[in-house]
Design a protein around this motif. Structure first.
Motif, PDB file in Angstrom:
ATOM      1  N   GLY A  11       0.784  -1.234   0.000  1.00 53.11           N
ATOM      2  CA  GLY A  11       0.000   0.000   0.000  1.00 53.11           C
ATOM      3  C   GLY A  11       0.814   1.280   0.000  1.00 53.11           C
ATOM      4  O   GLY A  11       0.247   2.370   0.073  1.00 53.11           O
ATOM      5  N   ALA A  12       2.137   1.185  -0.081  1.00 49.56           N
ATOM      6  CA  ALA A  12       2.961   2.401  -0.077  1.00 49.56           C
ATOM      7  C   ALA A  12       2.796   3.141  -1.403  1.00 49.56           C
ATOM      8  O   ALA A  12       2.324   2.577  -2.392  1.00 49.56           O
ATOM      9  CB  ALA A  12       4.427   2.036   0.137  1.00 49.56           C
ATOM     10  N   GLU A  13       3.184   4.423  -1.421  1.00 51.07           N
ATOM     11  CA  GLU A  13       3.005   5.188  -2.660  1.00 51.07           C
ATOM     12  C   GLU A  13       3.944   4.663  -3.760  1.00 51.07           C
ATOM     13  O   GLU A  13       4.999   4.094  -3.470  1.00 51.07           O
ATOM     14  CB  GLU A  13       3.213   6.677  -2.404  1.00 51.07           C
ATOM     15  CG  GLU A  13       4.591   7.033  -1.902  1.00 51.07           C
ATOM     16  CD  GLU A  13       4.740   8.544  -1.778  1.00 51.07           C
ATOM     17  OE1 GLU A  13       4.670   9.208  -2.822  1.00 51.07           O
ATOM     18  OE2 GLU A  13       4.923   9.037  -0.652  1.00 51.07           O
ATOM     19  N   PRO A  14       3.548   4.889  -5.025  1.00 52.63           N
ATOM     20  CA  PRO A  14       4.292   4.298  -6.143  1.00 52.63           C
ATOM     21  C   PRO A  14       5.789   4.628  -6.137  1.00 52.63           C
ATOM     22  O   PRO A  14       6.609   3.775  -6.497  1.00 52.63           O
ATOM     23  CB  PRO A  14       3.616   4.910  -7.378  1.00 52.63           C
ATOM     24  CG  PRO A  14       2.234   5.231  -6.933  1.00 52.63           C
ATOM     25  CD  PRO A  14       2.335   5.587  -5.481  1.00 52.63           C
ATOM     26  N   LEU A  15       6.144   5.835  -5.684  1.00 52.13           N
ATOM     27  CA  LEU A  15       7.562   6.223  -5.720  1.00 52.13           C
ATOM     28  C   LEU A  15       8.395   5.346  -4.779  1.00 52.13           C
ATOM     29  O   LEU A  15       9.516   4.954  -5.121  1.00 52.13           O
ATOM     30  CB  LEU A  15       7.702   7.713  -5.365  1.00 52.13           C
ATOM     31  CG  LEU A  15       9.120   8.275  -5.506  1.00 52.13           C
ATOM     32  CD1 LEU A  15       9.634   8.120  -6.944  1.00 52.13           C
ATOM     33  CD2 LEU A  15       9.162   9.745  -5.087  1.00 52.13           C
ATOM     34  N   VAL A  16       7.827   5.036  -3.608  1.00 55.64           N
ATOM     35  CA  VAL A  16       8.531   4.169  -2.646  1.00 55.64           C
ATOM     36  C   VAL A  16       8.784   2.800  -3.292  1.00 55.64           C
ATOM     37  O   VAL A  16       9.893   2.255  -3.231  1.00 55.64           O
ATOM     38  CB  VAL A  16       7.676   4.006  -1.358  1.00 55.64           C
ATOM     39  CG1 VAL A  16       8.272   2.935  -0.448  1.00 55.64           C
ATOM     40  CG2 VAL A  16       7.549   5.338  -0.637  1.00 55.64           C
ATOM     41  N   GLN A  17       7.747   2.287  -3.964  1.00 56.41           N
ATOM     42  CA  GLN A  17       7.869   0.964  -4.593  1.00 56.41           C
ATOM     43  C   GLN A  17       8.862   1.010  -5.764  1.00 56.41           C
ATOM     44  O   GLN A  17       9.637   0.076  -5.963  1.00 56.41           O
ATOM     45  CB  GLN A  17       6.500   0.469  -5.112  1.00 56.41           C
ATOM     46  CG  GLN A  17       5.306   0.747  -4.204  1.00 56.41           C
ATOM     47  CD  GLN A  17       5.246  -0.102  -2.960  1.00 56.41           C
ATOM     48  OE1 GLN A  17       6.234  -0.173  -2.233  1.00 56.41           O
ATOM     49  NE2 GLN A  17       4.117  -0.738  -2.699  1.00 56.41           N
ATOM     50  N   ALA A  18       8.830   2.102  -6.527  1.00 54.32           N
ATOM     51  CA  ALA A  18       9.728   2.222  -7.681  1.00 54.32           C
ATOM     52  C   ALA A  18      11.184   2.297  -7.226  1.00 54.32           C
ATOM     53  O   ALA A  18      12.069   1.699  -7.832  1.00 54.32           O
ATOM     54  CB  ALA A  18       9.361   3.446  -8.515  1.00 54.32           C
ATOM     55  N   ARG A  19      11.416   3.041  -6.137  1.00 54.19           N
ATOM     56  CA  ARG A  19      12.796   3.142  -5.629  1.00 54.19           C
ATOM     57  C   ARG A  19      13.302   1.794  -5.151  1.00 54.19           C
ATOM     58  O   ARG A  19      14.473   1.452  -5.339  1.00 54.19           O
ATOM     59  CB  ARG A  19      12.871   4.171  -4.498  1.00 54.19           C
ATOM     60  CG  ARG A  19      12.821   5.590  -5.057  1.00 54.19           C
ATOM     61  CD  ARG A  19      12.988   6.634  -3.979  1.00 54.19           C
ATOM     62  NE  ARG A  19      13.026   7.960  -4.588  1.00 54.19           N
ATOM     63  CZ  ARG A  19      12.526   9.042  -4.025  1.00 54.19           C
ATOM     64  NH1 ARG A  19      11.964   8.974  -2.837  1.00 54.19           N
ATOM     65  NH2 ARG A  19      12.608  10.205  -4.651  1.00 54.19           N
ATOM     66  N   ALA A  20      12.387   1.025  -4.544  1.00 52.21           N
ATOM     67  CA  ALA A  20      12.769  -0.320  -4.112  1.00 52.21           C
ATOM     68  C   ALA A  20      13.127  -1.178  -5.329  1.00 52.21           C
ATOM     69  O   ALA A  20      14.109  -1.921  -5.319  1.00 52.21           O
ATOM     70  CB  ALA A  20      11.620  -0.953  -3.320  1.00 52.21           C
ATOM     71  N   LEU A  21      12.337  -1.025  -6.387  1.00 51.80           N
ATOM     72  CA  LEU A  21      12.613  -1.803  -7.600  1.00 51.80           C
ATOM     73  C   LEU A  21      13.959  -1.389  -8.198  1.00 51.80           C
ATOM     74  O   LEU A  21      14.747  -2.239  -8.636  1.00 51.80           O
ATOM     75  CB  LEU A  21      11.495  -1.605  -8.632  1.00 51.80           C
ATOM     76  CG  LEU A  21      11.670  -2.410  -9.918  1.00 51.80           C
ATOM     77  CD1 LEU A  21      11.489  -3.900  -9.659  1.00 51.80           C
ATOM     78  CD2 LEU A  21      10.690  -1.956 -11.001  1.00 51.80           C
ATOM     79  N   ALA A  22      14.225  -0.070  -8.185  1.00 51.88           N
ATOM     80  CA  ALA A  22      15.497   0.425  -8.727  1.00 51.88           C
ATOM     81  C   ALA A  22      16.659  -0.194  -7.949  1.00 51.88           C
ATOM     82  O   ALA A  22      17.682  -0.586  -8.537  1.00 51.88           O
ATOM     83  CB  ALA A  22      15.548   1.949  -8.650  1.00 51.88           C
ATOM     84  N   ASP A  23      16.466  -0.316  -6.645  1.00 48.36           N
ATOM     85  CA  ASP A  23      17.492  -0.891  -5.791  1.00 48.36           C
ATOM     86  C   ASP A  23      17.702  -2.382  -6.138  1.00 48.36           C
ATOM     87  O   ASP A  23      18.832  -2.851  -6.235  1.00 48.36           O
ATOM     88  CB  ASP A  23      17.055  -0.730  -4.325  1.00 48.36           C
ATOM     89  CG  ASP A  23      18.195  -1.003  -3.373  1.00 48.36           C
ATOM     90  OD1 ASP A  23      19.286  -0.453  -3.595  1.00 48.36           O
ATOM     91  OD2 ASP A  23      18.003  -1.799  -2.428  1.00 48.36           O
ATOM     92  N   VAL A  24      16.587  -3.084  -6.357  1.00 45.66           N
ATOM     93  CA  VAL A  24      16.667  -4.503  -6.742  1.00 45.66           C
ATOM     94  C   VAL A  24      17.416  -4.642  -8.068  1.00 45.66           C
ATOM     95  O   VAL A  24      18.290  -5.505  -8.215  1.00 45.66           O
ATOM     96  CB  VAL A  24      15.248  -5.125  -6.864  1.00 45.66           C
ATOM     97  CG1 VAL A  24      15.335  -6.536  -7.440  1.00 45.66           C
ATOM     98  CG2 VAL A  24      14.540  -5.132  -5.518  1.00 45.66           C
ATOM     99  N   ILE A  25      17.092  -3.754  -9.015  1.00 48.30           N
ATOM    100  CA  ILE A  25      17.746  -3.818 -10.330  1.00 48.30           C
ATOM    101  C   ILE A  25      19.249  -3.574 -10.194  1.00 48.30           C
ATOM    102  O   ILE A  25      20.064  -4.284 -10.793  1.00 48.30           O
ATOM    103  CB  ILE A  25      17.083  -2.815 -11.313  1.00 48.30           C
ATOM    104  CG1 ILE A  25      15.666  -3.294 -11.647  1.00 48.30           C
ATOM    105  CG2 ILE A  25      17.917  -2.653 -12.589  1.00 48.30           C
ATOM    106  CD1 ILE A  25      14.845  -2.325 -12.466  1.00 48.30           C
ATOM    107  N   ALA A  26      19.614  -2.599  -9.356  1.00 43.45           N
ATOM    108  CA  ALA A  26      21.038  -2.305  -9.151  1.00 43.45           C
ATOM    109  C   ALA A  26      21.747  -3.519  -8.556  1.00 43.45           C
ATOM    110  O   ALA A  26      22.860  -3.876  -8.970  1.00 43.45           O
ATOM    111  CB  ALA A  26      21.187  -1.088  -8.239  1.00 43.45           C
ATOM    112  N   ARG A  27      21.080  -4.159  -7.583  1.00 41.39           N
ATOM    113  CA  ARG A  27      21.695  -5.336  -6.957  1.00 41.39           C
ATOM    114  C   ARG A  27      21.841  -6.482  -7.959  1.00 41.39           C
ATOM    115  O   ARG A  27      22.838  -7.187  -7.975  1.00 41.39           O
ATOM    116  CB  ARG A  27      20.857  -5.796  -5.752  1.00 41.39           C
ATOM    117  CG  ARG A  27      21.169  -4.991  -4.489  1.00 41.39           C
ATOM    118  CD  ARG A  27      20.560  -5.644  -3.263  1.00 41.39           C
ATOM    119  NE  ARG A  27      19.133  -5.342  -3.145  1.00 41.39           N
ATOM    120  CZ  ARG A  27      18.205  -6.226  -2.778  1.00 41.39           C
ATOM    121  NH1 ARG A  27      18.542  -7.484  -2.551  1.00 41.39           N
ATOM    122  NH2 ARG A  27      16.954  -5.870  -2.668  1.00 41.39           N
TER     123      ARG A  27
END
Lengths: 195, 337
Positions: free
Chosen positions: B113-129
């Motif tokens: 339920g977090a806002e889209p930006l929080v989720q997108a940043r998490a995804l960006a972090d996953v992609i970097a990893r």
């Protein structure tokens, strides 16, 4: 045939129809045919095969996967155009009527693929006819079984012969404006109710 | 013309929750009141809808709003200008990811339920990893190149600096194949309309990090497409059709009808999905994770009278997204803006 070198990729989950189309294209002199049945990674498969022409049945939801090829030309080495010549409404409409979508590599001249498209349309139409006939035959067979059962019931209940039982069904059908199989079904239903 | 003869219209639709207004118009007797008889034909691909509309198999069709614009810009199969006299609702899309990707995103700060930006940043972090570990790019699917799904996915990725054309693989997959593709690991996530997100969550292997109404409030989505020529030559019929959709919209927006609407749409000849899932989406009670209570998004999908009216800003907004996705050339700034 000067164009037997054209590579044609057929996407069809219906094995019979794909075989009919493959046959037709072979007869017309096309040798380089690829039939794709596995719908996973369809785009990848197409990119690897580099076909000149792609044929896909319109019942196939994967048609939308092909649409992406026109958008991501960077991914595709040879960009694929929807059809040879967009002004050629007649043959595109005929293909859609027959239930097939045709995609052609950009730059391929219309005359070169015309025969492929025509063969495809005629084979798809032939398949559709076959399918309708099969359905009708199945229906007739089912109807005959129903009529036979109804005849048996009438013969037993009324103590009449087979011909007379059939005549009774036929007359009732005519009088009530129904098909014989419909009357026969009513007889069966009624007999089951009164069992 | 005799007064009792109804104008028969063949209308193509895709089995999605947002075909609702067409089904309501037909099933609730609204079309009849407007002197129309609708023959609804279920289709299997957006490309079929577009082409069968163009060749005249369909008089009107349920279409993705950007498709109509694309067709008029010459990106269709035929040079047949289309017209969309009325929209068929707003919103209804969501982004679903595999449970595996969701776990990785949660480790990077994503929350239900977090806002889209929080989720997108998490995804960006996953992609970097993943990149650091030498793993392959994630594959994300949407349903058609000219779709709000495509643009919503791209917007969401870009909000956290993820390049949709380089950092992930964006593919098109038809909705009926998405859930299986997610289960088998063929795709890591997708953006689609209902009932497909809910079906993936319900089956236990999908989690919804983003409902698209959090990304774009009351976004344009589906419209009723017609051949421009047919529409212009039959102004009376078009007017009746618009009145029809208006009446259907009042009916569908009434909360008292949501149970009936869900039941109606759940039939195999329409959407063919469980009524309880369709109902949850209609009322905006979105179960984003099978293991968590639903989140509330009352404006997830809207069918009210305001949601069927065209807005020039919507068209401009979509055109701008088409340009940014590289689908159409840059558009010169308009003086009429």
């Amino acid at each position: 045939m000067q164009d037997s070198a054209l590579r044609v990729l057929i996407v069809d989950q219906n094995l019979l129809r794909a075989a009919i189309l493959e046959d037709g294209l072979r007869e017309a002199g096309y040798r380089d045919l690829i039939v794709v049945r596995d719908m996973q990674n369809l785009l990848r498969r197409i990119l690897d095969e580099e076909p000149d022409v792609i044929l896909i049945d319109l019942e196939n939801p994967n048609r939308d996967v092909l649409e992406q090829m026109f958008q991501v030309s960077r991914v595709v080495r040879k960009p694929v155009a929807m059809f040879v010549d967009r002004s050629d409404r007649g043959s595109i409409a005929a293909a859609i009527d027959a239930g097939v979508g045709a995609y052609v590599v950009d730059g391929l001249r219309k005359e070169r693929v015309q025969a492929i498209v025509e063969t495809t349309i005629s084979r798809f139409t032939a398949f559709e006819k076959l399918r309708t006939e099969l359905q009708e035959t199945r229906q007739q067979l089912a109807d005959r079984k129903t009529v036979d059962r109804a005849k048996g019931i009438i013969m037993k209940q009324r103590g009449v012969g087979e011909e007379e039982a059939y005549e009774l069904l036929r007359k009732t059908a005519m009088a009530s404006n129904l098909r014989i199989s419909q009357v026969a079904q009513s007889v069966i239903t009624a007999a089951e109710l009164l069992k | 013309m005799s007064t009792d003869s109804r104008v028969e219209l063949t209308v193509g639709f895709m089995p999605l929750l947002d075909c609702a207004l067409l089904v309501v118009a037909h099933e609730v007797g609204i079309a009849r009141q407007q002197g129309l008889s609708l023959r609804l034909v279920r289709e299997t691909s957006w490309a079929n809808i577009r082409d069968r509309l163009a060749v005249g198999h369909f008089d009107a069709a349920h279409m993705l709003a950007p498709m109509v614009i694309a067709q008029n810009l010459g990106a269709g199969l035929f040079d047949t200008p289309l017209l969309a006299p009325v929209a068929l609702g707003t919103g209804g899309n969501a982004i679903t990811v595999s449970r595996e990707l969701w776990k990785a995103m949660r480790d990077s700060g994503a929350m239900i339920g977090a806002e889209p930006l929080v989720q997108a940043r998490a995804l960006a972090d996953v992609i970097a990893r993943r990149n650091a570990a030498g793993q392959s790019a994630l594959t994300l699917a949407m349903v058609f190149p000219f779709s709000c799904h495509n643009y919503q996915l791209r917007d969401w990725l870009q909000s956290a600096g993820i390049d949709p054309d380089r950092d992930v693989r964006l593919v098109v997959l038809p909705p009926p194949l998405l859930v299986d593709a997610l289960r088998s690991g063929q795709v890591d996530g997708f953006c689609v309309g209902e009932p497909w997100n809910s079906l993936a969550v319900d089956a236990g292997f999908g989690v919804i990090p983003v409902v698209c109404s959090d990304l774009w409030p009351r976004p344009p989505e589906k419209v009723l497409g017609m051949r421009a020529q047919l529409a212009e030559e039959n102004a009376e019929t078009v007017a009746a059709l618009i009145r029809c959709i208006q009446a259907a919209s009042l009916w569908a927006a009434d909360a008292g009808n949501h149970q009936d609407l869900a039941k109606l749409l759940s039939q195999p000849r329409y959407v063919g999905a469980p009524a309880r899932l369709l109902h949850s989406a209609l009322v905006g009670e979105i179960r984003v994770d099978a293991q968590e209570p639903p989140i509330r998004r009352p404006e997830f999908i809207c069918f009210g009278p305001d949601d069927i009216v065209h807005d020039e800003r919507h068209a401009r907004f979509l055109l701008d997204h088409m340009r940014r996705a590289g689908q159409v050339p840059a558009i010169p700034a308009s003086s009429s803006k």
